[in-house]
Design an enzyme around this catalytic site. Structure first.
Site, PDB file in Angstrom:
ATOM      1  N   GLU A   1      -1.039   0.273  10.112  1.00  0.00           N
ATOM      2  CA  GLU A   1      -0.362   1.602  10.055  1.00  0.00           C
ATOM      3  C   GLU A   1      -1.131   2.794  10.194  1.00  0.00           C
ATOM      4  O   GLU A   1      -2.185   2.786   9.498  1.00  0.00           O
ATOM      5  CB  GLU A   1       0.476   1.545   8.902  1.00  0.00           C
ATOM      6  CG  GLU A   1       1.434   2.708   8.694  1.00  0.00           C
ATOM      7  CD  GLU A   1       2.211   2.646   7.138  1.00  0.00           C
ATOM      8  OE1 GLU A   1       3.071   3.407   7.204  1.00  0.00           O
ATOM      9  OE2 GLU A   1       2.028   1.823   6.383  1.00  0.00           O
TER      10      GLU A   1
ATOM     11  N   LYS B   1       8.957   4.382  12.242  1.00  0.00           N
ATOM     12  CA  LYS B   1       9.374   4.076  11.047  1.00  0.00           C
ATOM     13  C   LYS B   1      10.659   4.828  10.382  1.00  0.00           C
ATOM     14  O   LYS B   1      10.776   5.898  10.534  1.00  0.00           O
ATOM     15  CB  LYS B   1       8.194   4.443   9.995  1.00  0.00           C
ATOM     16  CG  LYS B   1       8.384   3.979   8.681  1.00  0.00           C
ATOM     17  CD  LYS B   1       7.167   4.069   7.779  1.00  0.00           C
ATOM     18  CE  LYS B   1       7.071   3.387   6.610  1.00  0.00           C
ATOM     19  NZ  LYS B   1       5.729   3.773   5.765  1.00  0.00           N
TER      20      LYS B   1
ATOM     21  N   CYS C   1       5.048  -1.367   6.926  1.00  0.00           N
ATOM     22  CA  CYS C   1       5.038  -1.243   5.555  1.00  0.00           C
ATOM     23  C   CYS C   1       6.160  -1.661   4.806  1.00  0.00           C
ATOM     24  O   CYS C   1       6.577  -2.626   4.962  1.00  0.00           O
ATOM     25  CB  CYS C   1       4.363   0.332   5.088  1.00  0.00           C
ATOM     26  SG  CYS C   1       3.238   0.265   3.773  1.00  0.00           S
TER      27      CYS C   1
END
Length: 333
Positions: A49, A132, A166
């Site tokens: 990430e 995200k 994540c």
């Protein structure tokens, strides 16, 4: 057009730190790791990430002082436009080393930043991105929110490839939407090196009946600028930090659809972690017992609707033309 599916793909997750505030140097570092992975015979390489652009750890990004604002300015300058020259360079790397490349990147759209994952194929084509959809906790101070228009799953010769970033992996409805798209190689780049992360990834692998690849950064204090320019914690205003102290411990891992750990987790340093994935051989065995969007679903009582339209704050619609030119085009709108 995707060729016939290969039985096994060699996959590598990269555990490494960005060069913070220095995107060209980070790209150079990415190429070194790609070269090493290619020498191992890897056909799929996944970076952590926010690898390109860096993860905004530390006190500066919670600080509205002049120093905090300057930190964001530098961070914004380190982010990349998609598409853009850095994307072109990553595409060229994927072609040079003949790999599918998946990497976290901080994407810049005007003055908003997004935590994104970029996808490239071995021919050097940029395939697309995932933004995200839910930045976690203090990430919301610096990153915008994506939507489900960028939750792609790509057909490859090795299986269906996609990514969830994540703590998005803690969102059961998002996971379910990815399972419904048929994801088989589930890339989960992360910044979580806590002792529960491997358990989370194991659950995802077994729930989705898919291979899970979760790379994380391994960072020492010296991987970020020194104080007083950059404070990892407020205490650094008064005491010089140990430059070799570990501030992010990695824990990168590859897990089979049966919940078996195939590579990692490693908490000792930067490196590559590699495993052979047998999508055609092992996923059907896992789905035999549990297919969460197939024979183990109950659509008659539980179902999910996903809005995959782009969500934009402003939509412009054209009013009728007041006059037209000789070619029939509007002159005044």
């Amino acid at each position: 057009m995707v060729s016939a599916m290969s039985s096994i793909v060699r996959a590598t997750v990269v555990q490494a730190s960005s060069v913070f505030y220095d995107t060209p140097a980070t790209l150079d570092k990415a190429e070194r790791f790609l070269k090493e992975a290619a020498e191992l015979g890897s056909q799929l390489v996944v970076f952590p990430e926010a690898f390109i652009g860096g993860y905004p750890r530390g006190y500066n990004f919670a600080d509205q002082s002049t120093r905090g604002k300057e930190s964001f300015r530098k961070y914004h300058a380190s982010a990349i436009n998609v598409p853009g020259p850095e994307v072109d360079r990553l595409a060229a790397m994927a072609a040079k080393y003949k790999v599918y490349l998946v990497t976290g990147a901080i994407e810049r759209e005007r003055y908003t930043l997004y935590c994104s994952v970029l996808f490239f194929d071995p021919e050097g084509n940029y395939l697309g991105k995932h933004r995200k959809i839910m930045p976690t906790f203090s990430e919301r101070l610096v990153w915008g929110f994506g939507d489900c228009s960028t939750t792609p799953v790509y057909d490859t010769p090795y299986g269906k490839l996609g990514s969830v970033i994540c703590w998005e992996n803690r969102m059961p409805l998002l996971r379910t939407s990815m399972y419904a798209k048929g994801i088989e190689i589930y890339c989960a780049p992360t910044a979580d090196s806590g002792n529960t992360w491997v358990s989370t990834m194991t659950h995802v692998a077994m729930e989705g009946g898919c291979y899970v690849l979760s790379p994380n950064q391994f960072c020492r204090r010296k991987d970020y600028p020194s104080p007083p320019e950059y404070l990892y914690s407020p205490s650094e205003e008064f005491a010089t930090p140990d430059s070799d102290s570990i501030i992010w411990a990695g824990g990168s891992v590859i897990i089979s659809p049966h919940g078996e750990i195939l590579a990692g987790p490693n908490y000792k340093g930067e490196g590559l972690f590699t495993a052979d994935l047998d999508v055609r051989g092992e996923i059907p065995k896992a789905k035999f017992k549990f297919d969460v969007v197939g024979h183990y679903s109950r659509a008659d009582i539980l179902n999910l609707t996903v809005n995959n339209r782009p969500l934009v704050p402003v939509t412009f619609t054209s009013s009728p033309c007041k006059s037209k030119d000789k070619d029939g085009e509007c002159k005044d709108i």
